[in-house]
Design an enzyme around this catalytic site. Structure first.
Site, PDB file in Angstrom:
ATOM      1  N   CYS A  25      16.958 -12.677  15.624  1.00 51.36           N
ATOM      2  CA  CYS A  25      16.994 -12.827  17.080  1.00 51.36           C
ATOM      3  C   CYS A  25      15.763 -12.223  17.764  1.00 51.36           C
ATOM      4  O   CYS A  25      15.895 -11.457  18.714  1.00 51.36           O
ATOM      5  CB  CYS A  25      18.233 -12.124  17.588  1.00 51.36           C
ATOM      6  SG  CYS A  25      18.232 -10.390  17.086  1.00 51.36           S
ATOM      7  N   GLU A  26      14.575 -12.512  17.262  1.00 53.34           N
ATOM      8  CA  GLU A  26      13.354 -12.001  17.899  1.00 53.34           C
ATOM      9  C   GLU A  26      12.263 -13.056  17.777  1.00 53.34           C
ATOM     10  O   GLU A  26      12.122 -13.676  16.715  1.00 53.34           O
ATOM     11  CB  GLU A  26      12.830 -10.741  17.187  1.00 53.34           C
ATOM     12  CG  GLU A  26      13.764  -9.577  17.268  1.00 53.34           C
ATOM     13  CD  GLU A  26      13.079  -8.260  16.943  1.00 53.34           C
ATOM     14  OE1 GLU A  26      11.839  -8.160  17.072  1.00 53.34           O
ATOM     15  OE2 GLU A  26      13.805  -7.334  16.562  1.00 53.34           O
TER      16      GLU A  26
ATOM     17  N   ARG B 278       5.489  -8.590   7.112  1.00 55.34           N
ATOM     18  CA  ARG B 278       4.052  -8.507   7.382  1.00 55.34           C
ATOM     19  C   ARG B 278       3.572  -9.415   8.524  1.00 55.34           C
ATOM     20  O   ARG B 278       2.793  -8.964   9.366  1.00 55.34           O
ATOM     21  CB  ARG B 278       3.243  -8.773   6.108  1.00 55.34           C
ATOM     22  CG  ARG B 278       3.567  -7.802   4.973  1.00 55.34           C
ATOM     23  CD  ARG B 278       2.623  -7.905   3.782  1.00 55.34           C
ATOM     24  NE  ARG B 278       1.313  -7.394   4.122  1.00 55.34           N
ATOM     25  CZ  ARG B 278       0.251  -8.144   4.352  1.00 55.34           C
ATOM     26  NH1 ARG B 278       0.331  -9.466   4.243  1.00 55.34           N
ATOM     27  NH2 ARG B 278      -0.898  -7.605   4.681  1.00 55.34           N
TER      28      ARG B 278
ATOM     29  N   PRO C   6      -4.982   1.288  -6.843  1.00 55.39           N
ATOM     30  CA  PRO C   6      -4.744  -0.036  -6.268  1.00 55.39           C
ATOM     31  C   PRO C   6      -3.253  -0.383  -6.217  1.00 55.39           C
ATOM     32  O   PRO C   6      -2.505  -0.070  -7.141  1.00 55.39           O
ATOM     33  CB  PRO C   6      -5.469  -0.966  -7.246  1.00 55.39           C
ATOM     34  CG  PRO C   6      -5.390  -0.251  -8.553  1.00 55.39           C
ATOM     35  CD  PRO C   6      -5.409   1.224  -8.245  1.00 55.39           C
ATOM     36  N   GLY C   7      -2.852  -1.006  -5.144  1.00 53.05           N
ATOM     37  CA  GLY C   7      -1.485  -1.520  -5.038  1.00 53.05           C
ATOM     38  C   GLY C   7      -1.536  -3.031  -4.887  1.00 53.05           C
ATOM     39  O   GLY C   7      -1.293  -3.795  -5.817  1.00 53.05           O
TER      40      GLY C   7
ATOM     41  N   TYR D 280       3.967  -5.193  -0.559  1.00 51.04           N
ATOM     42  CA  TYR D 280       4.426  -4.906   0.803  1.00 51.04           C
ATOM     43  C   TYR D 280       5.349  -6.017   1.304  1.00 51.04           C
ATOM     44  O   TYR D 280       5.333  -6.373   2.477  1.00 51.04           O
ATOM     45  CB  TYR D 280       3.228  -4.671   1.734  1.00 51.04           C
ATOM     46  CG  TYR D 280       2.287  -3.610   1.181  1.00 51.04           C
ATOM     47  CD1 TYR D 280       2.709  -2.286   1.063  1.00 51.04           C
ATOM     48  CD2 TYR D 280       1.012  -3.930   0.718  1.00 51.04           C
ATOM     49  CE1 TYR D 280       1.886  -1.311   0.515  1.00 51.04           C
ATOM     50  CE2 TYR D 280       0.178  -2.964   0.169  1.00 51.04           C
ATOM     51  CZ  TYR D 280       0.617  -1.662   0.074  1.00 51.04           C
ATOM     52  OH  TYR D 280      -0.209  -0.698  -0.477  1.00 51.04           O
TER      53      TYR D 280
ATOM     54  N   GLY E 263      -6.882   0.101  -1.876  1.00 48.91           N
ATOM     55  CA  GLY E 263      -7.340  -0.720  -0.756  1.00 48.91           C
ATOM     56  C   GLY E 263      -8.032  -2.011  -1.120  1.00 48.91           C
ATOM     57  O   GLY E 263      -8.427  -2.776  -0.233  1.00 48.91           O
TER      58      GLY E 263
HETATM   59  N1  LLP Z   1      -3.614   5.130  -1.953  1.00 51.57           N
HETATM   60  C1  LLP Z   1      -3.241   5.589  -0.750  1.00 51.57           C
HETATM   61  C2  LLP Z   1      -3.435   7.005  -0.428  1.00 51.57           C
HETATM   62  C3  LLP Z   1      -2.681   4.712   0.200  1.00 51.57           C
HETATM   63  O1  LLP Z   1      -2.328   5.158   1.398  1.00 51.57           O
HETATM   64  C4  LLP Z   1      -2.520   3.337  -0.123  1.00 51.57           C
HETATM   65  C5  LLP Z   1      -1.929   2.386   0.823  1.00 51.57           C
HETATM   66  C6  LLP Z   1      -2.908   2.913  -1.416  1.00 51.57           C
HETATM   67  C7  LLP Z   1      -3.457   3.830  -2.297  1.00 51.57           C
HETATM   68  C8  LLP Z   1      -2.758   1.484  -1.859  1.00 51.57           C
HETATM   69  O2  LLP Z   1      -3.473   0.603  -1.053  1.00 51.57           O
HETATM   70  P1  LLP Z   1      -3.645  -0.927  -1.509  1.00 51.57           P
HETATM   71  O3  LLP Z   1      -4.465  -0.920  -2.771  1.00 51.57           O
HETATM   72  O4  LLP Z   1      -2.303  -1.496  -1.749  1.00 51.57           O
HETATM   73  O5  LLP Z   1      -4.324  -1.567  -0.379  1.00 51.57           O
HETATM   74  N2  LLP Z   1       1.963  -2.233   4.518  1.00 51.57           N
HETATM   75  C9  LLP Z   1       0.555  -2.602   4.629  1.00 51.57           C
HETATM   76  C10 LLP Z   1      -0.329  -1.832   3.677  1.00 51.57           C
HETATM   77  C11 LLP Z   1      -0.219  -0.335   3.831  1.00 51.57           C
HETATM   78  C12 LLP Z   1      -1.073   0.437   2.843  1.00 51.57           C
HETATM   79  C13 LLP Z   1      -0.819   1.901   2.941  1.00 51.57           C
HETATM   80  N3  LLP Z   1      -1.524   2.712   1.992  1.00 51.57           N
HETATM   81  C14 LLP Z   1       0.432  -4.106   4.443  1.00 51.57           C
HETATM   82  O6  LLP Z   1       1.456  -4.772   4.290  1.00 51.57           O
HETATM   83  O7  LLP Z   1      -0.665  -4.641   4.475  1.00 51.57           O
END
Ligand code: LLP
Length: 438
Positions: free
Chosen positions: A365-366, A333, A296-297, A394, A261
């Site tokens: 088309c949106e 997004r 982290p993602g 994402y 997150g």
């Molecule tokens: N761990 C769990 C259990 C999660 O559900 C998530 C993200 C992460 C780690 C990684 O989170 P990050 O570090 O990337 O914030 N599609 C959305 C984001 C959805 C995140 C879902 N879970 C966007 O484009 O903002």
């Protein structure tokens, strides 16, 4: 992302550039990313094309790890594969030292394919199927983050019948508001994720009694794109109390999975202050004597990617519309969350021209197929190129072939070269697996 990220004054093109050290505008070559001219990439591979920078990913991985080393902690970083699951991206992060956090068998298999051993993979998610649990246990997965009593029962049955022991953590729902977009907040009591705090102690001891289950700790994840340590501090204090309560109840707790997150600056703001984040982690959970995990993602990959696009045309109908060859099917997004992505012209000439407000849209088309509203941009002739910034997380993973638009190509910049890592889909690819009965 809407709400939480909105800043008062929209950054200018120069502000966006100044906030991103991997980007530079050269008088001859135009906009360069990690030293490589984006025009050359567009010439060679066409548009729309995803461009990822390996050096940026490595630098971000190192910055995150170093911020923890500086406070005497060494959490294991499990990259959240959902953010960008390309094998080339996974292999860069694996080489940097990352394990993986996955939410499906598909992500598990991708991580393995990119060289992450099963023991270095954790499996999160509110609905893991029996087939997924069976396959990942058989492969020797390191940790399963259990999200309900019901799942625990199913997992025990599967593990026992396979003669395996599943290392599990219970995902606690800390009931903390991460203050982020409603669609990506996960740690509120009403959200579908995790197990209520008051049920954790009894469920943990039940888990310890079940065949095939080895409870090793707890996990939590409160949401995504969080740019302040404050909500984490509240959640991690609850997690620390939970670890103490479990130990008081006679349980062994060796792992605390802190989730993901960590947010970035999508405008020209700094994003999560890493030193403050690491200090907060040390102060909240540093004395527990547990192995810490991070998932982290976005933080690792979002600023390491962009979507290169070309202007199809500009039209004037009430307001100025810049119509790109990229659309919501590529980068969803903005349509889904009203999220902000910086947009930079690539040509040095366009870059110098005065900016005026324009809506930047795609051909789908949106009306939702809008990347930006009233965005200060120079006049952009047909064929002019732009970069949609911070699209490394994402982005491609959420794209679709909607409107029968083939998936964009992807390129990885590494070692001063641009490597094609996904060719652009052809139209024939779109129906290659379709069957007309009879
Ligand atoms: N761990 C769990 C259990 C999660 O559900 C998530 C993200 C992460 C780690 C990684 O989170 P990050 O570090 O990337 O914030 N599609 C959305 C984001 C959805 C995140 C879902 N879970 C966007 O484009 O903002």
């Amino acid at each position: 992302m809407a709400v939480a990220e909105r800043v008062e004054v929209e950054p200018s093109i120069a502000d966006l550039l100044a906030a991103r050290p991997a980007l530079a505008m050269h008088a001859q070559d135009g906009l360069c990313f990690e030293g490589i001219p984006l025009n050359a990439i567009a010439d060679e591979f066409g548009t729309p094309t995803w461009v990822y920078g390996a050096a940026t990913m490595r630098a971000r991985f190192k910055a995150l790890a170093d911020s923890f080393t500086a406070v005497g902690l060494h959490p294991h970083i499990h990259y959240a594969v959902k953010a960008n699951d390309h094998l080339a991206v996974l292999s860069v992060l694996r080489a940097a030292g990352a394990g993986a956090d996955v939410v499906s068998l598909g992500e598990f298999l991708r991580a393995q394919k990119a060289g992450v051993p099963a023991r270095d993979i954790v499996f999160s998610g509110v609905g893991k199927s029996q087939a997924e649990l069976t396959a990942t246990l058989t492969a020797g997965i390191g940790q399963i983050n259990v999200e309900s009593a019901e799942e625990l029962t199913i997992l025990s049955g599967i593990a026992a019948s396979l003669g395996k022991t599943a290392n599990i953590v219970l995902r606690m729902n800390p009931d903390v508001d991460a203050g982020t977009h409603a669609k990506i907040t996960t740690g509120l009591a009403d959200n579908k994720f995790g197990i209520a705090a008051q049920e954790i102690v009894s469920l943990y001891s039940h888990a310890a009694s079940l065949p095939g289950i080895n409870p090793v700790g707890i996990a939590l994840h409160i949401g995504s794109q969080i740019t302040s340590p404050a909500p984490y501090a509240t959640a991690y204090a609850k997690a620390a109390n939970m670890v103490r309560a479990l130990r008081d109840a006679g349980q062994t707790v060796s792992t605390l999975d802190l989730g993901g997150g960590i947010g970035i600056g999508y405008y020209d703001e700094p994003g999560m202050p890493l030193a403050a984040f690491a200090t907060m982690v040390r102060n909240s959970v540093g004395d527990l004597g547990v192995n810490l995990l991070l998932e982290p993602g976005r933080y690792l990959v979002a600023p390491a990617g962009m979507l290169l696009a070309s202007v199809i045309l500009q039209k004037q109908s009430g307001k100025r519309f810049v119509v790109l060859d990229a659309a919501m099917n590529d980068l969803l997004r903005p349509a889904l969350y009203e999220s902000y992505h910086g947009i930079l012209p690539i040509s040095p000439v366009d870059f110098q021209h005065p900016a005026s407000p324009a809506d930047v849209v795609g051909p789908v088309c949106e009306t939702g197929d809008t990347f930006a509203t009233d965005r200060p941009l120079p006049n952009l002739a047909p064929g002019a190129r732009v970069a949609l910034l911070d699209a490394g997380a994402y982005g491609a993973v959420m794209s679709s072939p909607y409107n029968a638009r083939p998936r964009a190509a992807a390129v990885l910049l590494d070692g001063g070269q641009a490597h094609l890592i996904s060719p652009r889909q052809t139209h024939q690819d779109l129906w290659a697996h379709e069957i007309i009965p009879g």
